[in-house]
Design an enzyme around this catalytic site. Structure first.
Site, PDB file in Angstrom:
ATOM      1  N   ASP A 146       4.412  18.006  10.005  1.00 34.10           N
ATOM      2  CA  ASP A 146       5.032  17.430   8.804  1.00 34.10           C
ATOM      3  C   ASP A 146       6.543  17.275   8.973  1.00 34.10           C
ATOM      4  O   ASP A 146       7.119  16.256   8.597  1.00 34.10           O
ATOM      5  CB  ASP A 146       4.747  18.337   7.603  1.00 34.10           C
ATOM      6  CG  ASP A 146       5.386  17.818   6.331  1.00 34.10           C
ATOM      7  OD1 ASP A 146       5.239  16.613   6.041  1.00 34.10           O
ATOM      8  OD2 ASP A 146       6.040  18.605   5.615  1.00 34.10           O
TER       9      ASP A 146
ATOM     10  N   LEU B 202     -16.649  30.378   2.545  1.00 33.09           N
ATOM     11  CA  LEU B 202     -17.467  31.584   2.601  1.00 33.09           C
ATOM     12  C   LEU B 202     -16.711  32.793   3.127  1.00 33.09           C
ATOM     13  O   LEU B 202     -17.304  33.825   3.433  1.00 33.09           O
ATOM     14  CB  LEU B 202     -18.726  31.297   3.420  1.00 33.09           C
ATOM     15  CG  LEU B 202     -19.538  30.091   2.903  1.00 33.09           C
ATOM     16  CD1 LEU B 202     -20.694  29.799   3.823  1.00 33.09           C
ATOM     17  CD2 LEU B 202     -20.027  30.301   1.487  1.00 33.09           C
ATOM     18  N   CYS B 203     -15.398  32.695   3.232  1.00 29.94           N
ATOM     19  CA  CYS B 203     -14.577  33.840   3.627  1.00 29.94           C
ATOM     20  C   CYS B 203     -14.419  34.815   2.468  1.00 29.94           C
ATOM     21  O   CYS B 203     -14.330  34.400   1.321  1.00 29.94           O
ATOM     22  CB  CYS B 203     -13.175  33.371   4.038  1.00 29.94           C
ATOM     23  SG  CYS B 203     -13.056  32.927   5.775  1.00 29.94           S
ATOM     24  N   HIS B 204     -14.338  36.079   2.813  1.00 28.04           N
ATOM     25  CA  HIS B 204     -14.111  37.114   1.815  1.00 28.04           C
ATOM     26  C   HIS B 204     -12.611  37.292   1.567  1.00 28.04           C
ATOM     27  O   HIS B 204     -11.817  37.192   2.500  1.00 28.04           O
ATOM     28  CB  HIS B 204     -14.657  38.457   2.313  1.00 28.04           C
ATOM     29  CG  HIS B 204     -16.132  38.453   2.518  1.00 28.04           C
ATOM     30  ND1 HIS B 204     -16.714  37.929   3.644  1.00 28.04           N
ATOM     31  CD2 HIS B 204     -17.152  38.887   1.747  1.00 28.04           C
ATOM     32  CE1 HIS B 204     -18.033  38.058   3.547  1.00 28.04           C
ATOM     33  NE2 HIS B 204     -18.320  38.625   2.419  1.00 28.04           N
TER      34      HIS B 204
ATOM     35  N   MET C  58     -10.508  34.329  10.791  1.00 23.05           N
ATOM     36  CA  MET C  58     -10.189  33.102  10.066  1.00 23.05           C
ATOM     37  C   MET C  58      -8.747  33.109   9.550  1.00 23.05           C
ATOM     38  O   MET C  58      -8.096  32.066   9.482  1.00 23.05           O
ATOM     39  CB  MET C  58     -11.165  32.879   8.902  1.00 23.05           C
ATOM     40  CG  MET C  58     -12.610  32.650   9.340  1.00 23.05           C
ATOM     41  SD  MET C  58     -12.831  31.511  10.749  1.00 23.05           S
ATOM     42  CE  MET C  58     -12.028  30.034  10.135  1.00 23.05           C
ATOM     43  N   GLU C  59      -8.258  34.307   9.224  1.00 21.13           N
ATOM     44  CA  GLU C  59      -6.874  34.402   8.750  1.00 21.13           C
ATOM     45  C   GLU C  59      -5.909  34.050   9.889  1.00 21.13           C
ATOM     46  O   GLU C  59      -4.916  33.352   9.682  1.00 21.13           O
ATOM     47  CB  GLU C  59      -6.607  35.819   8.217  1.00 21.13           C
ATOM     48  CG  GLU C  59      -7.175  36.085   6.830  1.00 21.13           C
ATOM     49  CD  GLU C  59      -8.705  36.165   6.783  1.00 21.13           C
ATOM     50  OE1 GLU C  59      -9.334  36.327   7.860  1.00 21.13           O
ATOM     51  OE2 GLU C  59      -9.267  36.058   5.678  1.00 21.13           O
TER      52      GLU C  59
END
Lengths: 161, 161, 161, 161, 161, 161
Positions: free
Chosen positions: B131, B78-80, B116-117
């Protein structure tokens, strides 16, 4: 080699490189990873009330985790593309945290393990929970992102102590 | 509404939805997030020795974090989409952990925040460290993924307590 | 030009090209599109029973549609990237079909319209329904994929007759 | 289980999940899907005149469909990644519609079918036709998106009645 | 600083970083890049005969270049996402090479230039030509990939000498 | 067929198509490609000084090349997805050019070759060098992008003359 562990993704000169898995056996491999999102009790209550109704925070996070697992090799520079045969993400409330616990399982029949796919699924599911609840609780913290278990491949079975 | 906080991404019937940001002001927005990777002391030493030589574990994780930030809207349902004007990822060793501390900053001039970024950049940088070092240490744990600070937008400045 | 309609995406020699929108005004634009999935009555009943319980077929399709809208410019060769401010996907059962009706709305403040984003959201939501129910009903048909309405931009308001 | 068909992508509690295909046989699998785009006769004429000259609307839609098939697992949340060995998209005019008919074929040697890949190719090819001709005809409708035929795998050959 | 040119994407300690463009003016920016594919005369003849018929090698390469431009920020680690308002790719035969000459133009109204988008479009169009003709001519060489011209932004107009 | 070479990616009517590789043998395949970036001597010196310190221009380009190889099938319309078992990118200074020489190697065990993956890795690594140094030298030119060698598959070993 036995005496001196080395970083498999860094060559002798220190340059990043993929590990050549062309000579590894194709075996059935599974990895299980977990993460948790700690939040205010009221935030957890809000999420759970919605889950009672339609469950969409948890449903959305579960789907986001599954979809992210399929794109792990695009995100993690030295991961190999692989044909996941299954990804499962289970998200459960834990009032002790308080918050949500996420367990992600990835499976493949291939030449390389799926630890990163399981870890990526758990991480992105956790980030999605954060996104969906951040308007009421910016202080949530994602933690405990770790491998629980892996099987298959030359190194055989491993599980977190 | 003032009394009852609600989940902005879930509508009245419980369905997931994007928040309509079309009427929000375009302002300069910044978010800072952090994460850490806890590992065995010997793993940290290996990474740092390579950093001394060519630094590629840390360099690779930094680039992975920057690149992931640009794809946040593909990962988080739901992020733009938005036009990031900057992403910076700083990774430092912390012998207390022992492990690596990651701080990610995202900036935009837009109608929605970049929390969020920043969180995605920090998470993917941490996953990349995992990793690259997992062949020597499967027991590493990613934790403390949280927002440190945000500014811009209607809610103004916020920083973690 | 007024007398002879031409294909805006094909230049004088017939080569595919993007339309240059650099000189168009930035305006608020909205598009609404629909699609439906026709299925056996028993398939609809199965989906609805699950919706009563947890709603995941419909919830998953809704999320898939929203996420696909954000990637329209990657799928449709001559579409422009744009900063969607909102995407909404509503999925309702229709026992007359029988099946599901999908309505997708996309909004942007930009130089080009969002018809393709709304149509892509509706199409991918429909494909997701097909995927999730195909084990019980391979004969489902997706139809009626069309623009219902658009507003904003030079051509102003339009709605399907 | 034989008596009660269930939705393979929804588990006992209603949560969305991937189907674990790890134990399925690797077989050669093919799926054929179709879609059509209904349009005004004048729109079809414009497209065909360009096809006569350089054919780019149809050529572009064909390529878009092929490329989209390769990304099906990114779009449809619970689809497995797979190694497509072929994707073919054929687009023919049909003056009866009037409009274009699209047939997409996908092939793989793998553990899961390619219905979604064929359906996605047909859908995205149709959306691309819409995009390229929408400036002259916003009333176009995409319909008849359905599986025509599949072969390979445990369920054997199936074709639409 | 005026005396010592520095690499804008590398900070004082040598770590890769994005350039912060948040304070740059939004201006209209254009970049033009070129590339060529040198091949055997017979290969060029084959491509051109097909172009006479349906033109698909060149049409496919043109579309691939346009689509790649839109994904430049995903490929080039430190590029900013931006809202391209136009991408055009022109591919012409050159019997002197012998081979194909590709010119790509990218435009944006934004805070950063589009050189990389134009160069990426030209490069991917050239790689697509290679892919489509490699069965008859593995010895093709892509060369002359360079910026021809740019305008807009603080540095103003520049063209290759 | 022996007498008349044809373009494998174009069918009898001139339409673009993927080559059906479903009946090809799974063999171990390798491809090696190269590219170079020619630049002003001062630009090379700047890059090398930074490499001496932390090596990030070259490290970033190497990672970008590896990551791009994994996405070749998304960029080149008619390429097949495949499970790369290794990608390696070596970047060396060449004061004769002056500039950087890039050699990319791709390996797979599959039904189709990896020439395009090696060429894409080399090209995107070169573009990344351009991006990171363009602020000091817009006149850099990427050239010599070509296949050096391939092995595996029906056509056996090939190397550039």
């Amino acid at each position: 080699m036995a005496d001196t562990p080395t970083l498999s993704h860094v060559d002798a000169s220190g340059s990043a490189r993929m590990v050549d898995v062309g000579d590894k056996a194709v075996t059935s491999r599974t990895a299980v990873a977990e993460a948790h999102v700690t939040m205010a009790p009221a935030t957890l209550a809000l999420i759970l009330e919605h889950r009672a109704a339609k469950g969409d925070v948890i449903a959305t996070a579960r789907i986001a985790g599954i979809m992210a697992a399929k794109r792990t090799h695009e995100l993690i520079p030295l991961c190999h593309p692989l044909l996941l045969t299954n990804v499962a993400v289970v998200i459960e409330p834990d009032t002790e945290l308080p918050g949500l616990r996420i367990v992600a399982t990835a499976r493949v029949s291939g030449q390389t393990g799926v630890e990163m796919e399981a870890l990526t699924a758990a991480s992105v599911a956790a980030l999605t929970v954060y996104d969906m609840a951040k308007a009421v609780d910016r202080g949530m913290v994602i933690g405990g992102v770790r491998l629980l278990e892996k099987s298959g491949g030359r190194s055989g079975h491993w599980h977190a102590s």
